[in-house]
Design an enzyme around this catalytic site. Sequence first.
Site, PDB file in Angstrom:
ATOM      1  N   PRO A 171       0.860  -1.147  -0.013  1.00  0.00           N
ATOM      2  CA  PRO A 171       0.079  -0.179   0.050  1.00  0.00           C
ATOM      3  C   PRO A 171       0.848   1.317   0.075  1.00  0.00           C
ATOM      4  O   PRO A 171       2.143   1.040   0.246  1.00  0.00           O
ATOM      5  CB  PRO A 171      -0.720  -0.198   1.462  1.00  0.00           C
ATOM      6  CG  PRO A 171       0.194  -0.919   2.223  1.00  0.00           C
ATOM      7  CD  PRO A 171       1.100  -1.792   1.478  1.00  0.00           C
ATOM      8  N   GLU A 173       2.704   4.267   1.613  1.00  0.00           N
ATOM      9  CA  GLU A 173       3.093   4.472   2.781  1.00  0.00           C
ATOM     10  C   GLU A 173       2.437   5.868   3.478  1.00  0.00           C
ATOM     11  O   GLU A 173       2.702   5.918   4.606  1.00  0.00           O
ATOM     12  CB  GLU A 173       4.562   5.112   2.788  1.00  0.00           C
ATOM     13  CG  GLU A 173       5.011   6.441   1.829  1.00  0.00           C
ATOM     14  CD  GLU A 173       4.963   6.081   0.538  1.00  0.00           C
ATOM     15  OE1 GLU A 173       4.689   5.062  -0.260  1.00  0.00           O
ATOM     16  OE2 GLU A 173       5.553   6.913  -0.310  1.00  0.00           O
ATOM     17  N   GLY A 226      -0.450   4.219 -10.194  1.00  0.00           N
ATOM     18  CA  GLY A 226       0.278   5.288  -9.921  1.00  0.00           C
ATOM     19  C   GLY A 226       0.513   6.163 -10.903  1.00  0.00           C
ATOM     20  O   GLY A 226      -0.094   6.359 -12.188  1.00  0.00           O
ATOM     21  N   GLU A 248      -1.785   1.046 -14.549  1.00  0.00           N
ATOM     22  CA  GLU A 248      -2.826   1.945 -14.331  1.00  0.00           C
ATOM     23  C   GLU A 248      -2.151   2.967 -14.218  1.00  0.00           C
ATOM     24  O   GLU A 248      -2.042   3.572 -12.812  1.00  0.00           O
ATOM     25  CB  GLU A 248      -3.574   1.654 -13.412  1.00  0.00           C
ATOM     26  CG  GLU A 248      -4.594   0.167 -13.787  1.00  0.00           C
ATOM     27  CD  GLU A 248      -5.396   0.003 -14.918  1.00  0.00           C
ATOM     28  OE1 GLU A 248      -5.657   1.268 -15.541  1.00  0.00           O
ATOM     29  OE2 GLU A 248      -5.906  -0.882 -15.294  1.00  0.00           O
ATOM     30  N   ARG A 276     -14.261  15.048  -7.186  1.00  0.00           N
ATOM     31  CA  ARG A 276     -14.253  13.966  -6.449  1.00  0.00           C
ATOM     32  C   ARG A 276     -12.804  13.767  -5.740  1.00  0.00           C
ATOM     33  O   ARG A 276     -11.761  13.924  -6.393  1.00  0.00           O
ATOM     34  CB  ARG A 276     -14.442  12.653  -7.267  1.00  0.00           C
ATOM     35  CG  ARG A 276     -14.268  11.241  -6.709  1.00  0.00           C
ATOM     36  CD  ARG A 276     -14.699  10.250  -8.098  1.00  0.00           C
ATOM     37  NE  ARG A 276     -14.554   8.994  -7.701  1.00  0.00           N
ATOM     38  CZ  ARG A 276     -14.114   8.018  -8.054  1.00  0.00           C
ATOM     39  NH1 ARG A 276     -13.721   8.207  -9.548  1.00  0.00           N
ATOM     40  NH2 ARG A 276     -13.997   6.653  -7.773  1.00  0.00           N
ATOM     41  N   CYS A 282      -7.226   9.533 -10.921  1.00  0.00           N
ATOM     42  CA  CYS A 282      -6.470   9.670 -12.261  1.00  0.00           C
ATOM     43  C   CYS A 282      -7.596   9.799 -13.323  1.00  0.00           C
ATOM     44  O   CYS A 282      -7.163  10.307 -14.252  1.00  0.00           O
ATOM     45  CB  CYS A 282      -6.088   8.356 -12.324  1.00  0.00           C
ATOM     46  SG  CYS A 282      -4.857   7.729 -11.289  1.00  0.00           S
ATOM     47  N   SER A 445     -16.567   5.003 -13.311  1.00  0.00           N
ATOM     48  CA  SER A 445     -15.972   3.792 -12.728  1.00  0.00           C
ATOM     49  C   SER A 445     -16.964   2.858 -12.227  1.00  0.00           C
ATOM     50  O   SER A 445     -17.833   3.165 -11.394  1.00  0.00           O
ATOM     51  CB  SER A 445     -15.002   3.970 -11.356  1.00  0.00           C
ATOM     52  OG  SER A 445     -14.047   5.288 -12.047  1.00  0.00           O
TER      53      SER A 445
HETATM   54  C1  SIN Z   1      -7.748   6.039  -9.804  1.00  0.00           C
HETATM   55  O1  SIN Z   1      -8.116   7.352  -9.733  1.00  0.00           O
HETATM   56  O2  SIN Z   1      -6.759   5.493  -9.963  1.00  0.00           O
HETATM   57  C2  SIN Z   1      -9.053   5.289  -9.648  1.00  0.00           C
HETATM   58  C3  SIN Z   1     -10.296   5.858  -9.930  1.00  0.00           C
HETATM   59  C4  SIN Z   1     -11.448   5.122  -9.999  1.00  0.00           C
HETATM   60  O3  SIN Z   1     -11.297   3.831  -9.828  1.00  0.00           O
HETATM   61  O4  SIN Z   1     -12.347   5.652 -10.128  1.00  0.00           O
END
Ligand code: SIN
Length: 483
Positions: A171, A173, A226, A248, A276, A282, A445
């Site tokens: 996970p 840190e 990341g 991703e 959000r 991402c 998502s």
């Molecule tokens: C992410 O920001 O990496 C994932 C966002 C999501 O699952 O909606």
Amino acid sequence: MLKDPTLTEWPDDGSSPSSATFPVFDPASPTSILAQVSSRDAKAAIEKCHDALPAWRDQTTAMHRSSLLSEWSKLIQSNSEDLATIMTLESGKALSESRGEVSYAKSFLDYYAAEAIRPTGAGGDPKGHVMAVQQAVGVSAMIAPWNFPLAMITRKVGPCLAAGCCAVAKPSELTPLSAIALKNLADRAGIPDGVFELVTASTESTPQVGTEFCTNPLVKKVSFTGSTRVGKILMQQASGTVKKVSMELGGNACFVVFEDADIDNAVNAAVSSKFRNAGQTCVCSDRFLIHASVHDEFVSKLAEKVKNMKVGPGMDPDTQMGPMINVAAVQSVTEKVKSAVADGATLYEQGSLPEDGTLLGPNSHFYPPTVLTNVSLDSDIWKTETFGPVAAIVSFETDEEALQIANNVDVGLASYFCTKDLSRAFSFAHKLEVGMVGVNEGIISSTVAPFGGVKESGIGTEGSPLGIKEYLETKYIFMKTAQ
Ligand code: SIN
């Protein structure tokens, strides 16, 4: 504050040579240390997974793996309030969002509990029998981000375990406590030792863990969520032993509003997509392209929402937007906004900060939701992912112009647009160079939908039936039957 404080118990197992610990902070109140977390050694965890693999892969039925994933999911449900609290305390996100993420995280376990038991295919040939069997890839190493401390782990571990692989996960840190709680619940659900291992590590030790994951020959697959920068380093490292990779990586999503859009709906979709998790996802919309004929109406309605947005600590039930993860994140967004304004942008609206002055000051993690208009396409804020609560807006005249601007970046994760015209919707969606498209919607998502990017936003898919394929490889077996 937790009903079950043992959820975040994480004893020193002696695996980390230095027995090091690292602090975890509350972003809403950065001077308060939530916990000191003991580090775990990556090599020892990989070896544990390797030892557990034959029994998990070869001696458990898909039905058994499925039932353990379901049991884990049930425990997440019965501890949901504690998990949401832990997540809000260490990541800063509003409690309502954390509650949503607990369901989101749990849904990956439910989904892959069901997917685990779907049959794999076989075929025929006149001379014999053609079989294609799907086999578990093996030990899979995962690196998860801080912005979704639960769901980005279950989205990887769920399909991995369902496929018969063992998972070793690191996970962030910044948010290890949610992962520790998840691991403790997995143990309670009966997931055998070594099938799901967690490697906790400080910021300084994180690159070493990444290198161990990507170079250890016992690891057959690496899955990372990341930044594109780190993803490229991991891909290079993983190439030495030709591991399968899922990446991703970063985005820089467009949000296009055409002249025929329902503007109120577009504004609501923009708010949910942009703000959000304080803009730290991402798939958050960063680059807003608004048709010139509806630009002023859209901007003034968006600004009104931003002005009224309640910003505060995530644990306050009225909070709509929490703090950013750390001071560096605030500094990066502050710099981007400053340089966009120097490049000619208008600071159209900045929302409020928390009323409690003790949460502000030079080390504060709060940044107000912000609307910039007339942004230069050469500005840093336009060309690179913002990862903060700033909507950068420009206007356009034609669909071709909007498409050209939307696609003119190296990344391609998600994009969104609003229109009532069906043929424009299909045509524009096909031409956008991204892995995911939201039409008249800002949050797309879902466990059942494929999540993944194109271009420098990554490789591979999570969620949906495709998500489990990332942890399987196909073997062709021909058995002669004719003499
Ligand atoms: C992410 O920001 O990496 C994932 C966002 C999501 O699952 O909606």
